[in-house]
Structures are given as structure tokens and as C-alpha cells.
Design a protein around this motif. Structure first.
Motif, PDB file in Angstrom:
ATOM      1  N   VAL A 174       9.588  -1.403 -33.147  1.00 23.91           N
ATOM      2  CA  VAL A 174      10.916  -1.929 -33.434  1.00 23.91           C
ATOM      3  C   VAL A 174      10.774  -3.310 -34.057  1.00 23.91           C
ATOM      4  O   VAL A 174      10.003  -4.130 -33.579  1.00 23.91           O
ATOM      5  CB  VAL A 174      11.740  -2.019 -32.119  1.00 23.91           C
ATOM      6  CG1 VAL A 174      13.094  -2.636 -32.369  1.00 23.91           C
ATOM      7  CG2 VAL A 174      11.860  -0.653 -31.461  1.00 23.91           C
ATOM      8  N   GLU A 217       8.472  -0.244 -28.373  1.00 14.61           N
ATOM      9  CA  GLU A 217       9.475   0.138 -27.392  1.00 14.61           C
ATOM     10  C   GLU A 217       8.872   1.266 -26.558  1.00 14.61           C
ATOM     11  O   GLU A 217       8.707   2.388 -27.034  1.00 14.61           O
ATOM     12  CB  GLU A 217      10.750   0.602 -28.094  1.00 14.61           C
ATOM     13  CG  GLU A 217      11.897   0.834 -27.145  1.00 14.61           C
ATOM     14  CD  GLU A 217      13.146   1.190 -27.898  1.00 14.61           C
ATOM     15  OE1 GLU A 217      13.293   2.376 -28.260  1.00 14.61           O
ATOM     16  OE2 GLU A 217      13.964   0.280 -28.128  1.00 14.61           O
ATOM     17  N   GLU A 245      11.750  -6.868 -34.346  1.00 14.75           N
ATOM     18  CA  GLU A 245      12.477  -7.860 -33.569  1.00 14.75           C
ATOM     19  C   GLU A 245      13.206  -8.830 -34.477  1.00 14.75           C
ATOM     20  O   GLU A 245      14.369  -9.141 -34.260  1.00 14.75           O
ATOM     21  CB  GLU A 245      11.539  -8.642 -32.641  1.00 14.75           C
ATOM     22  CG  GLU A 245      11.146  -7.874 -31.434  1.00 14.75           C
ATOM     23  CD  GLU A 245      10.467  -8.756 -30.377  1.00 14.75           C
ATOM     24  OE1 GLU A 245      10.169  -9.936 -30.654  1.00 14.75           O
ATOM     25  OE2 GLU A 245      10.245  -8.240 -29.291  1.00 14.75           O
ATOM     26  N   ARG A 295       7.609  -5.018 -32.043  1.00 12.80           N
ATOM     27  CA  ARG A 295       7.225  -4.741 -30.662  1.00 12.80           C
ATOM     28  C   ARG A 295       7.272  -3.236 -30.449  1.00 12.80           C
ATOM     29  O   ARG A 295       7.994  -2.524 -31.134  1.00 12.80           O
ATOM     30  CB  ARG A 295       8.150  -5.451 -29.681  1.00 12.80           C
ATOM     31  CG  ARG A 295       9.551  -4.937 -29.662  1.00 12.80           C
ATOM     32  CD  ARG A 295      10.393  -5.632 -28.587  1.00 12.80           C
ATOM     33  NE  ARG A 295      11.791  -5.381 -28.796  1.00 12.80           N
ATOM     34  CZ  ARG A 295      12.409  -4.233 -28.508  1.00 12.80           C
ATOM     35  NH1 ARG A 295      11.745  -3.242 -27.974  1.00 12.80           N
ATOM     36  NH2 ARG A 295      13.699  -4.080 -28.759  1.00 12.80           N
TER      37      ARG A 295
END
Length: 82
Positions: free
Chosen positions: A77, A70, A79, A68
Motif C-alpha cells: 500500500v 498490509e 502510504e 508498507r
């Protein structure tokens, strides 16, 4: 080959033409370029309708990670592994 760097100076008509070519390329992608990147040892990023708003990073060894963006830092990032 299309160059997205040309969009900054593109007229509305040129921008429309760029996106028409880009959409055509996406619709006719056979995956050969992604397969080449994997064979050469580089990860690829793909979309998967099961994970809206996320990207999947696929590694040459077959590992896949859900990513995802940030927003605050502008970094991708991990997850979790999928």
C-alpha cells in the motif's frame, strides 16, 4: 545467479551456502541492475534507514513513494509520496 526456488528442497548445508552467496551479493551490489530497471522504465523497490519497516518505490521519472505491507490482504500500500 542463485535461485531461491531451490530452498524448498535444500539441506541445511545447502541453505547455509545459499544465504552466504546471497549475503555476499548484497554486500557487493553496485546498483547497476537497479539502474538498468529504471532506464528500461520499471520501478524499483529499495530500503531506506529513515523509514524502518517500509519500502520505497522509486519510479523512472524520479518519483518516490513510501510503501508498507498490509498484512491482512498481503498487498503493498502506498502510504505517501516522499
Amino acid at each position: 545467479m542463485i535461485d531461491p526456488n531451490t530452498l524448498d528442497a535444500a539441506s541445511p548445508a545447502e541453505e547455509e551456502q545459499f544465504f552466504a552467496v546471497f549475503e555476499h551479493m548484497l554486500a557487493n551490489d553496485d546498483g547497476a541492475e537497479a539502474a538498468r530497471h529504471l532506464r528500461e522504465g520499471r520501478a524499483i523497490f529499495i530500503s531506506d534507514p529513515r523509514y524502518p519497516g517500509r519500502a520505497v518505490r522509486e519510479h523512472p521519472d524520479g518519483r518516490r513513494e513510501l510503501m508498507r505491507l498490509e498484512i491482512a490482504s498481503g498487498h503493498l500500500v502506498v502510504e505517501r509520496a516522499i
